[in-house]
Motif scaffolding. Structure first.
Motif, PDB file in Angstrom:
ATOM      1  N   VAL A   3      34.261  31.854  33.982  1.00 29.27           N
ATOM      2  CA  VAL A   3      34.639  30.815  34.843  1.00 29.27           C
ATOM      3  C   VAL A   3      36.322  31.070  34.967  1.00 29.27           C
ATOM      4  O   VAL A   3      37.015  31.718  34.086  1.00 29.27           O
ATOM      5  CB  VAL A   3      34.440  29.285  34.134  1.00 29.27           C
ATOM      6  N   LEU A   4      37.208  30.391  35.678  1.00 26.44           N
ATOM      7  CA  LEU A   4      38.512  30.444  35.957  1.00 26.44           C
ATOM      8  C   LEU A   4      38.583  28.930  35.653  1.00 26.44           C
ATOM      9  O   LEU A   4      38.713  28.004  36.250  1.00 26.44           O
ATOM     10  CB  LEU A   4      38.919  30.745  37.525  1.00 26.44           C
ATOM     11  N   LEU A   5      39.685  28.991  34.558  1.00 29.05           N
ATOM     12  CA  LEU A   5      39.938  27.709  33.939  1.00 29.05           C
ATOM     13  C   LEU A   5      41.295  27.396  34.560  1.00 29.05           C
ATOM     14  O   LEU A   5      42.444  28.137  34.289  1.00 29.05           O
ATOM     15  CB  LEU A   5      39.947  27.683  32.412  1.00 29.05           C
ATOM     16  N   VAL A   6      41.706  26.323  34.952  1.00 32.82           N
ATOM     17  CA  VAL A   6      42.917  26.064  35.620  1.00 32.82           C
ATOM     18  C   VAL A   6      43.434  24.717  35.121  1.00 32.82           C
ATOM     19  O   VAL A   6      42.918  23.396  35.186  1.00 32.82           O
ATOM     20  CB  VAL A   6      42.964  25.746  37.071  1.00 32.82           C
ATOM     21  N   GLU A   7      44.630  24.718  34.273  1.00 35.51           N
ATOM     22  CA  GLU A   7      45.175  23.628  33.246  1.00 35.51           C
ATOM     23  C   GLU A   7      46.476  23.198  34.149  1.00 35.51           C
ATOM     24  O   GLU A   7      47.097  24.048  34.817  1.00 35.51           O
ATOM     25  CB  GLU A   7      45.377  24.125  32.051  1.00 35.51           C
ATOM     26  N   PRO A   8      46.729  22.144  34.018  1.00 34.34           N
ATOM     27  CA  PRO A   8      47.978  21.625  34.703  1.00 34.34           C
ATOM     28  C   PRO A   8      49.318  22.307  34.425  1.00 34.34           C
ATOM     29  O   PRO A   8      49.460  22.610  32.778  1.00 34.34           O
ATOM     30  CB  PRO A   8      48.131  19.953  34.303  1.00 34.34           C
ATOM     31  N   GLY A   9      50.105  22.852  35.101  1.00 37.29           N
ATOM     32  CA  GLY A   9      51.324  23.518  34.803  1.00 37.29           C
ATOM     33  C   GLY A   9      51.007  24.861  34.441  1.00 37.29           C
ATOM     34  O   GLY A   9      52.232  25.644  33.786  1.00 37.29           O
ATOM     35  N   LYS A  10      49.997  25.433  34.387  1.00 43.25           N
ATOM     36  CA  LYS A  10      49.686  26.719  33.806  1.00 43.25           C
ATOM     37  C   LYS A  10      48.981  27.747  34.719  1.00 43.25           C
ATOM     38  O   LYS A  10      48.443  27.158  35.706  1.00 43.25           O
ATOM     39  CB  LYS A  10      48.874  26.782  32.717  1.00 43.25           C
ATOM     40  N   ALA A  11      49.275  28.927  34.587  1.00 46.66           N
ATOM     41  CA  ALA A  11      48.240  29.942  35.264  1.00 46.66           C
ATOM     42  C   ALA A  11      47.088  29.798  34.873  1.00 46.66           C
ATOM     43  O   ALA A  11      46.483  29.682  33.881  1.00 46.66           O
ATOM     44  CB  ALA A  11      49.042  31.295  35.341  1.00 46.66           C
ATOM     45  N   PRO A  12      46.298  30.181  35.832  1.00 42.16           N
ATOM     46  CA  PRO A  12      44.624  30.063  35.816  1.00 42.16           C
ATOM     47  C   PRO A  12      44.403  31.270  34.949  1.00 42.16           C
ATOM     48  O   PRO A  12      44.853  32.427  35.021  1.00 42.16           O
ATOM     49  CB  PRO A  12      44.173  30.308  37.218  1.00 42.16           C
ATOM     50  N   SER A  13      43.175  30.958  34.014  1.00 45.55           N
ATOM     51  CA  SER A  13      42.791  32.356  33.080  1.00 45.55           C
ATOM     52  C   SER A  13      41.337  32.114  33.226  1.00 45.55           C
ATOM     53  O   SER A  13      40.703  31.127  33.548  1.00 45.55           O
ATOM     54  CB  SER A  13      43.293  31.793  31.751  1.00 45.55           C
ATOM     55  N   ALA A  14      40.787  33.415  33.293  1.00 46.69           N
ATOM     56  CA  ALA A  14      39.278  33.745  33.232  1.00 46.69           C
ATOM     57  C   ALA A  14      38.749  33.611  31.655  1.00 46.69           C
ATOM     58  O   ALA A  14      39.427  34.168  30.668  1.00 46.69           O
ATOM     59  CB  ALA A  14      39.133  35.203  33.544  1.00 46.69           C
ATOM     60  N   VAL A  15      37.717  32.591  31.576  1.00 48.67           N
ATOM     61  CA  VAL A  15      37.431  32.396  30.099  1.00 48.67           C
ATOM     62  C   VAL A  15      35.693  32.622  30.013  1.00 48.67           C
ATOM     63  O   VAL A  15      35.256  32.309  31.125  1.00 48.67           O
ATOM     64  CB  VAL A  15      37.855  30.786  29.711  1.00 48.67           C
ATOM     65  N   GLU A  16      35.314  32.801  28.944  1.00 54.03           N
ATOM     66  CA  GLU A  16      33.856  32.494  28.759  1.00 54.03           C
ATOM     67  C   GLU A  16      33.581  31.084  28.500  1.00 54.03           C
ATOM     68  O   GLU A  16      34.146  30.607  27.586  1.00 54.03           O
ATOM     69  CB  GLU A  16      33.430  33.433  27.656  1.00 54.03           C
ATOM     70  N   LEU A  17      32.700  30.416  29.204  1.00 58.07           N
ATOM     71  CA  LEU A  17      32.310  29.160  29.193  1.00 58.07           C
ATOM     72  C   LEU A  17      30.961  28.872  28.777  1.00 58.07           C
ATOM     73  O   LEU A  17      30.086  29.490  29.424  1.00 58.07           O
ATOM     74  CB  LEU A  17      32.741  28.096  30.049  1.00 58.07           C
ATOM     75  N   GLU A  18      30.387  28.284  27.521  1.00 59.16           N
ATOM     76  CA  GLU A  18      29.044  28.164  27.436  1.00 59.16           C
ATOM     77  C   GLU A  18      28.418  27.434  28.608  1.00 59.16           C
ATOM     78  O   GLU A  18      28.882  26.458  28.884  1.00 59.16           O
ATOM     79  CB  GLU A  18      28.975  27.449  25.914  1.00 59.16           C
ATOM     80  N   ASP A  19      27.089  27.807  28.987  1.00 66.73           N
ATOM     81  CA  ASP A  19      26.459  26.934  29.978  1.00 66.73           C
ATOM     82  C   ASP A  19      25.715  25.754  29.487  1.00 66.73           C
ATOM     83  O   ASP A  19      24.699  25.672  29.696  1.00 66.73           O
ATOM     84  CB  ASP A  19      25.555  28.012  30.696  1.00 66.73           C
ATOM     85  N   THR A  20      26.569  24.907  28.981  1.00 59.18           N
ATOM     86  CA  THR A  20      25.947  23.651  28.229  1.00 59.18           C
ATOM     87  C   THR A  20      26.813  22.431  28.896  1.00 59.18           C
ATOM     88  O   THR A  20      28.029  22.574  29.131  1.00 59.18           O
ATOM     89  CB  THR A  20      25.971  23.392  26.973  1.00 59.18           C
ATOM     90  N   LEU A  21      26.249  21.152  29.015  1.00 56.90           N
ATOM     91  CA  LEU A  21      26.877  20.237  29.567  1.00 56.90           C
ATOM     92  C   LEU A  21      28.225  19.723  28.565  1.00 56.90           C
ATOM     93  O   LEU A  21      29.233  19.501  28.928  1.00 56.90           O
ATOM     94  CB  LEU A  21      26.108  18.870  29.608  1.00 56.90           C
ATOM     95  N   GLU A  22      27.948  19.901  27.301  1.00 56.61           N
ATOM     96  CA  GLU A  22      29.068  19.550  26.176  1.00 56.61           C
ATOM     97  C   GLU A  22      30.170  20.500  26.386  1.00 56.61           C
ATOM     98  O   GLU A  22      31.262  20.006  26.391  1.00 56.61           O
ATOM     99  CB  GLU A  22      28.139  19.698  24.884  1.00 56.61           C
ATOM    100  N   ALA A  23      29.881  21.954  26.616  1.00 55.84           N
ATOM    101  CA  ALA A  23      30.880  22.668  26.631  1.00 55.84           C
ATOM    102  C   ALA A  23      31.791  22.381  28.071  1.00 55.84           C
ATOM    103  O   ALA A  23      33.024  22.486  27.994  1.00 55.84           O
ATOM    104  CB  ALA A  23      30.450  24.158  26.719  1.00 55.84           C
ATOM    105  N   MET A  24      31.061  22.177  29.000  1.00 56.34           N
ATOM    106  CA  MET A  24      31.758  21.810  30.287  1.00 56.34           C
ATOM    107  C   MET A  24      32.501  20.521  30.192  1.00 56.34           C
ATOM    108  O   MET A  24      33.620  20.446  30.672  1.00 56.34           O
ATOM    109  CB  MET A  24      30.734  21.532  31.444  1.00 56.34           C
ATOM    110  N   GLN A  25      31.979  19.380  29.657  1.00 57.43           N
ATOM    111  CA  GLN A  25      32.637  18.259  29.467  1.00 57.43           C
ATOM    112  C   GLN A  25      33.957  18.262  28.440  1.00 57.43           C
ATOM    113  O   GLN A  25      34.983  17.923  28.659  1.00 57.43           O
ATOM    114  CB  GLN A  25      31.585  17.190  28.711  1.00 57.43           C
TER     115      GLN A  25
END
Length: 127
Positions: A3-25
């Protein structure tokens, strides 16, 4: 999933995210909400209560028709694939990662003016 993670004030970064509700939350800091502001099959997943909880304003969403800002995402969000016939998200393609990395590369500046919000093009994000 990638996924592409976009944090406030930072450049976006490609990260691996587990496909679970808990990881997304955990990634967005609360209950997730998926919105579909793009023409392709990509979901923007953010914290459902980000604005109510006072999360920092992150990125603006602009209308493709007239370029006006119609919403601002508060807090960290991520972009992922959203296949139409599935209840699960999936990885972004390399082409999608690069397109949305460019789209969200530079954070906007948000100025509160009375009861309104002024959105200005931003400077260089922190890496």
């Amino acid at each position: 999933m990638k996924v592409l993670l976009v944090e406030p004030g930072k450049a976006p970064s490609a990260v691996e995210l587990e496909d679970t509700l808990e990881a997304m939350q955990q990634a967005v800091g609360g209950l997730i909400q998926a919105v579909y502001p793009f023409e392709d099959l990509v979901a923007l997943v953010c914290c459902e209560e980000g604005k109510l909880l006072g999360f920092p304003l992150n990125r603006a969403l602009f209308s493709p028709e007239n370029g006006s800002c119609y919403d601002v995402i508060a807090g960290t969000f991520f972009l992922c694939g959203a296949p139409p016939d599935s209840e699960h998200f999936e990885s972004l393609s390399e082409e999608q990662l690069e397109r949305y990395r460019a789209r969200f590369q530079t954070p906007e500046l948000f100025l509160r003016v009375g009861k309104g919000l002024c959105v200005l093009p931003g400077g260089t994000p922190d890496d």
